[in-house]
Write a protein that holds these residues in place. Sequence first.
Motif, short mmCIF file in Angstrom:
data_model
loop_
_atom_site.label_atom_id
_atom_site.label_comp_id
_atom_site.label_asym_id
_atom_site.label_seq_id
_atom_site.Cartn_x
_atom_site.Cartn_y
_atom_site.Cartn_z
N ARG A 139 -32.21 4.77 17.85
CA ARG A 139 -32.17 5.04 18.51
C ARG A 139 -32.82 6.84 19.73
O ARG A 139 -34.72 6.40 20.06
N THR A 140 -32.21 7.32 18.34
CA THR A 140 -33.62 9.00 18.09
C THR A 140 -34.64 9.28 17.39
O THR A 140 -34.70 10.07 17.30
N GLY A 141 -34.33 8.68 16.31
CA GLY A 141 -35.13 9.06 15.32
C GLY A 141 -36.16 8.07 14.29
O GLY A 141 -36.45 7.88 13.54
N THR A 142 -36.22 6.72 15.82
CA THR A 142 -37.12 5.43 15.06
C THR A 142 -38.68 5.72 16.30
O THR A 142 -38.20 6.59 17.44
N ARG A 143 -39.64 5.10 15.78
CA ARG A 143 -40.83 5.34 16.42
C ARG A 143 -40.25 4.76 18.09
O ARG A 143 -41.17 5.12 19.30
N ASP A 144 -39.81 3.49 18.10
CA ASP A 144 -39.74 2.62 19.47
C ASP A 144 -38.63 2.12 19.68
O ASP A 144 -38.27 2.53 21.07
N ALA A 145 -37.44 2.94 19.27
CA ALA A 145 -36.34 3.31 19.50
C ALA A 145 -35.79 1.88 19.84
O ALA A 145 -34.77 1.77 20.89
N ASP A 146 -36.04 0.47 19.24
CA ASP A 146 -35.72 -0.23 20.04
C ASP A 146 -35.08 -1.44 18.55
O ASP A 146 -35.27 -2.79 19.17
N ILE A 147 -35.05 -0.78 17.72
CA ILE A 147 -33.81 -1.78 16.56
C ILE A 147 -32.71 -1.62 17.04
O ILE A 147 -32.25 -0.07 16.96
N GLU A 148 -32.47 -2.84 16.71
CA GLU A 148 -31.08 -3.25 16.97
C GLU A 148 -30.65 -3.64 15.41
O GLU A 148 -30.82 -4.29 14.85
N VAL A 149 -29.01 -2.25 15.29
CA VAL A 149 -27.89 -3.29 13.49
C VAL A 149 -27.18 -3.88 14.88
O VAL A 149 -26.74 -3.81 15.72
N LEU A 150 -27.02 -5.23 13.87
CA LEU A 150 -26.18 -6.29 14.38
C LEU A 150 -24.87 -6.60 13.41
O LEU A 150 -25.58 -6.84 12.20
N THR A 151 -23.41 -7.13 13.91
CA THR A 151 -22.61 -6.74 12.46
C THR A 151 -22.16 -7.87 13.00
O THR A 151 -20.93 -7.58 13.82
N PRO A 152 -22.15 -9.39 12.81
CA PRO A 152 -21.29 -10.72 13.93
C PRO A 152 -20.50 -10.99 12.55
O PRO A 152 -19.68 -11.53 13.47
N LEU A 153 -20.50 -10.12 11.69
CA LEU A 153 -18.83 -10.50 10.94
C LEU A 153 -17.90 -9.42 11.23
O LEU A 153 -17.04 -9.71 10.73
N ILE A 154 -17.83 -8.81 12.67
CA ILE A 154 -17.77 -7.37 11.93
C ILE A 154 -15.81 -7.45 12.44
O ILE A 154 -15.60 -6.85 11.83
N HIS A 155 -15.35 -8.24 12.85
CA HIS A 155 -13.69 -8.55 14.16
C HIS A 155 -13.86 -10.48 12.66
O HIS A 155 -12.54 -10.06 13.71
N MET A 156 -13.93 -10.53 12.01
CA MET A 156 -13.73 -11.77 11.06
C MET A 156 -12.86 -11.74 10.32
O MET A 156 -13.31 -10.19 9.57
#
Length: 223
Positions: A139-156
């Motif tokens: 959010r603080t270090g990219t041009r548009d601050a709109d890239i989302e990191v997804l970890t869909p398996l992290i609790h599985m």
Amino acid sequence: MDSAVCAALAARESEAFGLHFSYGQRTERRELESARNVAKSLGFAEFLPLKIDIFRQIGGSALTDSSIDVPAAPEAEPIGESIPVTYVPFRNAHFLSAAVSWAEVLGAKKVFIGAVEQDSSGYPDCRPAYYEAFQQLIRTGTRDADIEVLTPLIHMRKSEIVLLGLELSAPLHLTWSCYSGEEEACGVCDSCALRLRGFAQAGVEDQIPYRGRRMAGAFSQSV
């Protein structure tokens, strides 16, 4: 295996681009072959293999330093109770940084990573808080601050990941998890033990080759 299931989720949702890192790991050749085949099987728009040498030069991990042996999964304590010598220091931050850089170039808005906290070796860069902190960095270090990191398996758990992979028709037979073997999986390192246990608990036969297949299958029930 986790990465392949995560990749299948990404490919189901939208046009997907695959990123693979060769970083001096013992099974570098086999992992690259597997990643390339998984991306092809899932119909990825592009597959980008990157090579970084920092971890081999730094050392400190059994995966990248030949002077440190890859240990067998512990029998006296559950896997993940302590950080093992197979931990590669701060590795996932480097992976995510490159992925976010490429996402900016592509105009992609989501970065998927197959991190798992539950049935894992206890790596600190597989915890939810790690990815929450990295999201703030984006959010603080990219041009548009709109890239989302997804970890869909992290609790599985691994067994749940196996079953989800089958539901998604993820090419689990093309994946490679072993820390030390490239022709046959050793069946006894942390990664093999967790994988075998996941398949056993899911009631599914793992299709990759193991050294001493019968022994490996039995080991998976007792880990």
